[in-house]
Design an enzyme around this catalytic site. Structure first.
Site, PDB file in Angstrom:
ATOM      1  N   ARG A 122       0.838  -1.211   0.000  1.00  0.00           N
ATOM      2  CA  ARG A 122       0.000   0.000   0.000  1.00  0.00           C
ATOM      3  C   ARG A 122       0.867   1.253   0.000  1.00  0.00           C
ATOM      4  O   ARG A 122       0.527   2.248  -0.645  1.00  0.00           O
ATOM      5  CB  ARG A 122      -0.957  -0.027   1.203  1.00  0.00           C
ATOM      6  N   HIS A 179      -5.862   7.309  12.431  1.00  0.00           N
ATOM      7  CA  HIS A 179      -5.503   5.889  12.304  1.00  0.00           C
ATOM      8  C   HIS A 179      -4.080   5.695  11.793  1.00  0.00           C
ATOM      9  O   HIS A 179      -3.710   4.611  11.338  1.00  0.00           O
ATOM     10  CB  HIS A 179      -6.497   5.166  11.385  1.00  0.00           C
TER      11      HIS A 179
HETATM   12  C1  BV8 Z   1     -10.692   1.051  19.515  1.00  0.00           C
HETATM   13  C2  BV8 Z   1      -6.080   1.727   9.756  1.00  0.00           C
HETATM   14  C3  BV8 Z   1     -10.474   1.234  21.908  1.00  0.00           C
HETATM   15  C4  BV8 Z   1      -5.425   0.511   9.245  1.00  0.00           C
HETATM   16  C5  BV8 Z   1      -8.360   1.209  10.489  1.00  0.00           C
HETATM   17  C6  BV8 Z   1     -18.190   0.116  19.379  1.00  0.00           C
HETATM   18  C7  BV8 Z   1     -19.084  -0.713  18.778  1.00  0.00           C
HETATM   19  C8  BV8 Z   1     -18.606  -1.818  18.017  1.00  0.00           C
HETATM   20  C9  BV8 Z   1     -17.243  -2.063  17.838  1.00  0.00           C
HETATM   21  C10 BV8 Z   1     -16.367  -1.238  18.431  1.00  0.00           C
HETATM   22  C11 BV8 Z   1     -16.831  -0.174  19.220  1.00  0.00           C
HETATM   23  N1  BV8 Z   1     -15.740   0.494  19.687  1.00  0.00           N
HETATM   24  C12 BV8 Z   1     -14.615  -0.139  19.226  1.00  0.00           C
HETATM   25  C13 BV8 Z   1     -14.975  -1.201  18.453  1.00  0.00           C
HETATM   26  C14 BV8 Z   1     -14.042  -2.106  17.789  1.00  0.00           C
HETATM   27  C15 BV8 Z   1     -13.527  -1.585  16.448  1.00  0.00           C
HETATM   28  C16 BV8 Z   1     -14.670  -1.401  15.485  1.00  0.00           C
HETATM   29  O1  BV8 Z   1     -15.191  -0.315  15.297  1.00  0.00           O
HETATM   30  N2  BV8 Z   1     -15.023  -2.516  14.840  1.00  0.00           N
HETATM   31  C17 BV8 Z   1     -16.065  -2.437  13.790  1.00  0.00           C
HETATM   32  C18 BV8 Z   1     -15.648  -3.306  12.645  1.00  0.00           C
HETATM   33  C19 BV8 Z   1     -17.408  -2.787  14.343  1.00  0.00           C
HETATM   34  N3  BV8 Z   1     -12.793  -0.327  16.603  1.00  0.00           N
HETATM   35  C20 BV8 Z   1     -11.484  -0.408  16.969  1.00  0.00           C
HETATM   36  O2  BV8 Z   1     -10.891  -1.438  17.192  1.00  0.00           O
HETATM   37  C21 BV8 Z   1     -10.760   0.937  17.111  1.00  0.00           C
HETATM   38  N4  BV8 Z   1     -10.030   0.990  18.351  1.00  0.00           N
HETATM   39  O3  BV8 Z   1     -11.899   1.029  19.580  1.00  0.00           O
HETATM   40  O4  BV8 Z   1      -9.847   1.151  20.609  1.00  0.00           O
HETATM   41  C22 BV8 Z   1     -11.159   2.578  22.046  1.00  0.00           C
HETATM   42  C23 BV8 Z   1     -12.492   2.699  22.374  1.00  0.00           C
HETATM   43  C24 BV8 Z   1     -13.091   3.950  22.542  1.00  0.00           C
HETATM   44  C25 BV8 Z   1     -12.365   5.127  22.359  1.00  0.00           C
HETATM   45  C26 BV8 Z   1     -11.050   4.957  22.025  1.00  0.00           C
HETATM   46  C27 BV8 Z   1     -10.452   3.679  21.831  1.00  0.00           C
HETATM   47  C28 BV8 Z   1      -9.671   1.113  16.027  1.00  0.00           C
HETATM   48  C29 BV8 Z   1     -10.258   1.111  14.678  1.00  0.00           C
HETATM   49  C30 BV8 Z   1      -9.198   1.519  13.636  1.00  0.00           C
HETATM   50  C31 BV8 Z   1      -8.789   0.346  12.766  1.00  0.00           C
HETATM   51  N5  BV8 Z   1      -7.918   0.812  11.670  1.00  0.00           N
HETATM   52  N6  BV8 Z   1      -7.507   1.667   9.509  1.00  0.00           N
HETATM   53  C32 BV8 Z   1      -5.437   0.415   7.740  1.00  0.00           C
HETATM   54  O5  BV8 Z   1      -5.802   1.362   7.058  1.00  0.00           O
HETATM   55  O6  BV8 Z   1      -5.048  -0.645   7.275  1.00  0.00           O
HETATM   56  S1  BV8 Z   1     -10.066   1.191  10.200  1.00  0.00           S
HETATM   57  C33 BV8 Z   1     -10.344   1.466   8.488  1.00  0.00           C
HETATM   58  O7  BV8 Z   1     -11.682   1.073   8.244  1.00  0.00           O
HETATM   59  C34 BV8 Z   1     -10.327   2.914   8.061  1.00  0.00           C
HETATM   60  O8  BV8 Z   1      -9.291   3.647   8.622  1.00  0.00           O
HETATM   61  C35 BV8 Z   1     -11.682   3.415   8.524  1.00  0.00           C
HETATM   62  O9  BV8 Z   1     -11.630   3.857   9.831  1.00  0.00           O
HETATM   63  C36 BV8 Z   1     -12.526   2.177   8.547  1.00  0.00           C
HETATM   64  C37 BV8 Z   1     -13.694   2.295   7.647  1.00  0.00           C
HETATM   65  O10 BV8 Z   1     -13.301   2.524   6.416  1.00  0.00           O
HETATM   66  P1  BV8 Z   1     -13.852   3.763   5.521  1.00  0.00           P
HETATM   67  O11 BV8 Z   1     -12.757   4.747   5.442  1.00  0.00           O
HETATM   68  O12 BV8 Z   1     -15.185   4.254   5.965  1.00  0.00           O
HETATM   69  O13 BV8 Z   1     -13.974   2.963   4.144  1.00  0.00           O
HETATM   70  P2  BV8 Z   1     -15.146   1.962   3.683  1.00  0.00           P
HETATM   71  O14 BV8 Z   1     -14.592   1.218   2.532  1.00  0.00           O
HETATM   72  O15 BV8 Z   1     -15.721   1.239   4.818  1.00  0.00           O
HETATM   73  O16 BV8 Z   1     -16.283   2.990   3.172  1.00  0.00           O
HETATM   74  C38 BV8 Z   1     -15.970   3.865   2.105  1.00  0.00           C
HETATM   75  C39 BV8 Z   1     -17.180   4.793   1.971  1.00  0.00           C
HETATM   76  O17 BV8 Z   1     -16.883   5.756   0.954  1.00  0.00           O
HETATM   77  C40 BV8 Z   1     -18.462   4.066   1.568  1.00  0.00           C
HETATM   78  O18 BV8 Z   1     -19.548   4.571   2.345  1.00  0.00           O
HETATM   79  C41 BV8 Z   1     -18.636   4.445   0.078  1.00  0.00           C
HETATM   80  O19 BV8 Z   1     -19.987   4.608  -0.272  1.00  0.00           O
HETATM   81  C42 BV8 Z   1     -17.955   5.813   0.032  1.00  0.00           C
HETATM   82  N7  BV8 Z   1     -17.366   6.129  -1.281  1.00  0.00           N
HETATM   83  C43 BV8 Z   1     -16.788   5.269  -2.180  1.00  0.00           C
HETATM   84  N8  BV8 Z   1     -16.352   5.976  -3.274  1.00  0.00           N
HETATM   85  C44 BV8 Z   1     -16.665   7.298  -3.029  1.00  0.00           C
HETATM   86  C45 BV8 Z   1     -17.293   7.392  -1.758  1.00  0.00           C
HETATM   87  N9  BV8 Z   1     -17.728   8.552  -1.238  1.00  0.00           N
HETATM   88  C46 BV8 Z   1     -17.548   9.670  -2.005  1.00  0.00           C
HETATM   89  N10 BV8 Z   1     -16.928   9.654  -3.234  1.00  0.00           N
HETATM   90  C47 BV8 Z   1     -16.502   8.496  -3.783  1.00  0.00           C
HETATM   91  N11 BV8 Z   1     -15.917   8.523  -4.977  1.00  0.00           N
END
Ligand code: BV8
Length: 234
Positions: free
Chosen positions: A59, A109
């Site tokens: 990447r 992130h």
């Molecule tokens: C944590 C870096 C403790 C690495 C990433 C509460 C409820 C449930 C679960 C949890 C919760 N709290 C914590 C969790 C656990 C977990 C979590 O959320 N799990 C999910 C799966 C349910 N979270 C964690 O573990 C986080 N840490 O919670 O620590 C804590 C708690 C509280 C407070 C502080 C700390 C850490 C999460 C970070 C993980 N690392 N990335 C890497 O890049 O390899 S996450 C990664 O995926 C991204 O960085 C981003 O954050 C995430 C989502 O990705 P998006 O960027 O949204 O991309 P996606 O493909 O999903 O969507 C793209 C969108 O764009 C779509 O909607 C599409 O329609 C749109 N789009 C497409 N093309 C276009 C467009 N829009 C406009 N124009 C276009 N052309």
């Protein structure tokens, strides 16, 4: 329309999609090519560091063949010309906001072009592979890992982000699916303060119901249009 003085913007992979960087959850996206547990967790790194270092080396290398798009450039213009306070928070680990001209970008992130040493815990700007276990520029230990936040790890600068959210007049979310926390919870944080909320996304996201206004379409056209509106009003 109340005067907008403090804006917080959150961006996700969607803002870089038109630059040719895969998003995570789209068809053929990153999470279809790799199991999240294997490549984006501390446990996966411990189990198979070669797989994880290779994933991020690829990447990082791919950044050389992509360019920022009109959405990145429009946000850089907003930073230059908006008289109020602006905080640009990105979930993206790419460097397209900076290459688009933004100077103040908060990578919650982490960044592909940064190395974190597991031995001395220091960070170094890094633009080379890590699979050959290079030495840490600071302590020389062969213990570098990508400076990105994996699942289960605490995102960066959360206090600064929550402080800005609590003061914001307007929260704008661009190109994110609203599937990953704590970023996905920012709109609800802002709703509590009564500030305005706007989503700019290709299509509806998990967070759409929480936004006062949602505009759906490509960021490359929605973002420049919205920036023109804000600067015309200011
Ligand atoms: C944590 C870096 C403790 C690495 C990433 C509460 C409820 C449930 C679960 C949890 C919760 N709290 C914590 C969790 C656990 C977990 C979590 O959320 N799990 C999910 C799966 C349910 N979270 C964690 O573990 C986080 N840490 O919670 O620590 C804590 C708690 C509280 C407070 C502080 C700390 C850490 C999460 C970070 C993980 N690392 N990335 C890497 O890049 O390899 S996450 C990664 O995926 C991204 O960085 C981003 O954050 C995430 C989502 O990705 P998006 O960027 O949204 O991309 P996606 O493909 O999903 O969507 C793209 C969108 O764009 C779509 O909607 C599409 O329609 C749109 N789009 C497409 N093309 C276009 C467009 N829009 C406009 N124009 C276009 N052309």
């Amino acid at each position: 329309m109340a005067e907008i003085k403090r804006i917080v913007i959150l961006t996700g992979a969607g803002i870089s999609a038109e630059s040719g960087i895969d998003t995570f959850r789209s068809a053929g996206g990153l999470w279809e090519q790799h199991r999240v547990e294997d490549v984006a967790t501390p446990e996966g790194f411990a189990r198979n560091p070669d797989l994880v270092l290779g994933f991020y080396d690829a990447r990082r290398e791919a950044l050389a063949s992509v360019e920022p798009n009109d959405a990145h450039r429009a946000l850089a213009r907003l930073e230059r010309e908006f008289a109020g306070d602006l905080l640009l928070v990105t979930q993206n680990v790419d460097d397209l906001h900076e290459r688009g001209g933004s100077r103040r970008v908060l990578h919650m992130h982490g960044e592909l072009k940064s190395a974190l040493c597991a031995a001395c815990e220091m960070r170094s700007a890094w633009d080379a592979p890590m699979s050959d276990r290079p030495q840490c520029p600071i302590c020389q230990a062969p213990s570098l890992r990508p400076d990105v936040v994996w699942f289960g790890e605490m995102p960066y600068q959360m206090e600064r982000i929550y402080a800005a959210l609590s003061q914001a007049d307007l929260f704008v979310s661009i190109g994110t699916s609203g599937a990953v926390y704590p970023a996905a919870g920012f709109v609800q944080e802002v709703q509590r303060t009564g500030a305005d909320t706007l989503e700019l996304n290709l299509d509806a996201s998990d967070g759409t119901p929480f936004f006062r206004e949602a505009r759906h379409g490509p960021a490359g056209s929605l973002v420049p249009q919205w920036v023109d509106e804000v600067l015309a009003r200011a």
